[in-house]
Design a protein around this motif. Sequence first.
Motif, mmCIF file in Angstrom:
data_model
loop_
_atom_site.group_PDB
_atom_site.id
_atom_site.type_symbol
_atom_site.label_atom_id
_atom_site.label_comp_id
_atom_site.label_asym_id
_atom_site.label_seq_id
_atom_site.Cartn_x
_atom_site.Cartn_y
_atom_site.Cartn_z
ATOM 1 N N THR A 116 5.342 9.148 -14.933
ATOM 2 C CA THR A 116 5.223 7.846 -14.290
ATOM 3 C C THR A 116 5.341 7.980 -12.778
ATOM 4 O O THR A 116 6.392 8.347 -12.265
ATOM 5 N N VAL A 117 4.276 7.668 -12.090
ATOM 6 C CA VAL A 117 4.288 7.767 -10.628
ATOM 7 C C VAL A 117 4.986 6.551 -10.033
ATOM 8 O O VAL A 117 4.623 5.413 -10.327
ATOM 9 N N GLU A 118 6.003 6.801 -9.233
ATOM 10 C CA GLU A 118 6.711 5.692 -8.583
ATOM 11 C C GLU A 118 6.372 5.598 -7.095
ATOM 12 O O GLU A 118 6.299 4.517 -6.531
ATOM 13 N N GLY A 119 6.215 6.726 -6.487
ATOM 14 C CA GLY A 119 5.844 6.726 -5.069
ATOM 15 C C GLY A 119 5.024 7.965 -4.777
ATOM 16 O O GLY A 119 5.037 8.915 -5.551
ATOM 17 N N SER A 120 4.289 7.948 -3.695
ATOM 18 C CA SER A 120 3.463 9.112 -3.409
ATOM 19 C C SER A 120 3.303 9.299 -1.914
ATOM 20 O O SER A 120 3.361 8.349 -1.148
ATOM 21 N N SER A 121 3.149 10.548 -1.525
ATOM 22 C CA SER A 121 2.742 10.799 -0.152
ATOM 23 C C SER A 121 1.468 11.627 -0.193
ATOM 24 O O SER A 121 1.411 12.666 -0.840
ATOM 25 N N VAL A 122 0.471 11.093 0.479
ATOM 26 C CA VAL A 122 -0.849 11.709 0.477
ATOM 27 C C VAL A 122 -1.254 11.915 1.930
ATOM 28 O O VAL A 122 -1.357 10.946 2.684
ATOM 29 N N GLU A 123 -1.425 13.144 2.312
ATOM 30 C CA GLU A 123 -1.703 13.434 3.708
ATOM 31 C C GLU A 123 -2.786 14.485 3.813
ATOM 32 O O GLU A 123 -2.655 15.572 3.258
ATOM 33 N N ALA A 124 -3.844 14.148 4.529
ATOM 34 C CA ALA A 124 -4.930 15.100 4.725
ATOM 35 C C ALA A 124 -4.942 15.574 6.163
ATOM 36 O O ALA A 124 -4.728 14.791 7.080
ATOM 37 N N LEU A 125 -5.202 16.852 6.332
ATOM 38 C CA LEU A 125 -5.340 17.418 7.660
ATOM 39 C C LEU A 125 -6.819 17.732 7.844
ATOM 40 O O LEU A 125 -7.478 18.195 6.920
ATOM 41 N N GLY A 126 -7.334 17.471 9.028
ATOM 42 C CA GLY A 126 -8.749 17.745 9.243
ATOM 43 C C GLY A 126 -9.165 17.393 10.648
ATOM 44 O O GLY A 126 -8.351 17.475 11.570
ATOM 45 N N LEU A 127 -10.432 17.026 10.796
ATOM 46 C CA LEU A 127 -10.978 16.724 12.115
ATOM 47 C C LEU A 127 -11.504 15.300 12.168
ATOM 48 O O LEU A 127 -12.292 14.894 11.310
ATOM 49 N N CYS A 128 -11.077 14.574 13.191
ATOM 50 C CA CYS A 128 -11.589 13.218 13.377
ATOM 51 C C CYS A 128 -12.993 13.286 13.978
ATOM 52 O O CYS A 128 -13.405 14.330 14.462
ATOM 53 N N HIS A 135 0.842 -1.188 0.000
ATOM 54 C CA HIS A 135 0.000 0.000 0.000
ATOM 55 C C HIS A 135 0.877 1.236 0.000
ATOM 56 O O HIS A 135 1.880 1.296 0.681
ATOM 57 N N SER A 136 0.474 2.192 -0.811
ATOM 58 C CA SER A 136 1.047 3.517 -0.661
ATOM 59 C C SER A 136 0.073 4.250 0.236
ATOM 60 O O SER A 136 -1.067 4.460 -0.121
ATOM 61 N N PRO A 137 0.536 4.596 1.419
ATOM 62 C CA PRO A 137 -0.393 5.051 2.435
ATOM 63 C C PRO A 137 -0.985 6.420 2.148
ATOM 64 O O PRO A 137 -0.369 7.254 1.497
ATOM 65 N N ALA A 138 -2.200 6.621 2.630
ATOM 66 C CA ALA A 138 -2.788 7.955 2.678
ATOM 67 C C ALA A 138 -3.150 8.212 4.129
ATOM 68 O O ALA A 138 -3.795 7.371 4.760
ATOM 69 N N PHE A 139 -2.716 9.325 4.659
ATOM 70 C CA PHE A 139 -2.948 9.590 6.068
ATOM 71 C C PHE A 139 -4.017 10.636 6.287
ATOM 72 O O PHE A 139 -4.078 11.637 5.574
#
Lengths: 172, 172
Positions: free
Chosen positions: A152-164, A117-121
């Motif tokens: 060509t996407v090799e790796g990614s960082s996906v991070e969302a900021l918000g409210l739980c 998995h390429s994580p998404a936070f």
Amino acid sequence: MAHLHETACPGCESPDLAFARHDHAHCASDALTRAEALAAARGVRLTPVRRRVLEILLEEHRALGAYDVLNRLAAEGFGNQPPVAYRALDFLEEQGFAHRVRRLNAFAACMHPGEAHSPAFLICRACDKLSEAPAAPIRAALEAAGAEIGFTVEGSSVEALGLCPDCRGAGK
Amino acid sequence: MAHLHETACPGCESPDLAFARHDHAHCASDALTRAEALAAARGVRLTPVRRRVLEILLEEHRALGAYDVLNRLAAEGFGNQPPVAYRALDFLEEQGFAHRVRRLNAFAACMHPGEAHSPAFLICRACDKLSEAPAAPIRAALEAAGAEIGFTVEGSSVEALGLCPDCRGAGK
DNA sequence: AGATACACTGTAATAGTATAACATTGCAAG
DNA sequence: CTTGCAATGTTATACTATTACAGTGTATCT
Ligand SMILES: [Zn+2]
Ligand SMILES: [Zn+2]
Ligand SMILES: [Zn+2]
Ligand SMILES: [Zn+2]
């Protein structure tokens, strides 16, 4: 993908339970067990420092800075210089046992090591907890965007900021 | 959204042209013009330092570290202490004239200021150029993932590392 | 114009994050 | 055993970012 239990395993279901009430002792020990098995299978060594760092990261659904980790290590008799922490963290990241959270300059244990998995936070700005979200659709969208211009996407960082959910309920 | 030209405007079409041959002088001056107009409309001041920093960022489709920017400012007679660069960069980011690229601890000019967008970056690991990709579908996928566990997405950073068409062709 | 208020810039000092380089230890293969 | 290699320890340094305070300019209100 999930391991097997006699009883339901709240730590092993999708989606991620970081923000939900759950048996976190199980959730954490489960991730540790899986990391140990993977390390053995790959012929890499989950040495005492490395293992301890993973345990520290697993204690909460929260990201810790390298120096937070280092302070804890030092207090427990390990080395007290930055490379001690960074090397262990780098190892854990390479093996997919932990992830780097760039937005926080920090590191978090992976809650389902072994699954590709390429994580998404999802990071709560009020309580700092974070959850690893299912990232497959996001990754697909990213690859599609890249493909449009030949990238060509090799790796990614996906991070969302918000409210739980909890903090949203509490009106932060 | 695009401004008007007598002739075709390679800098103003979607998707982003960062990796394609294009009239970058136009591309950059266009972004600067739009930023100036937006600043005037909003009643904020694009002062000499701020404007110069934006120009520096616009010179290439590449992200620059705060200290890279600072060195150039210092060489041109502006202040030579970190806050000089960081304050200008923070201003540009607040106004949406530049973005922070967390993966690189660096900053890049926004190539279409004024359009509401949470940017997604495609970063070439070989030539360091970067492109702002259309992020709406990605953002939607991220919000969907959040919604599943009650998480409200307020902001996001989406950054992909990979190979641009040119570098891919060159066999990196 | 003069006084006031505030935004912007300059500068010094410091905090926080990360790596390079080299010495030492401990295990594993030959 | 010893040679090689992986891991750890340690020193020093580089890189990134913020706090705090002083000075300067600009707009506004008498
Ligand atoms: Zn848990
Ligand atoms: Zn929260
Ligand atoms: Zn351009
Ligand atoms: Zn490239």
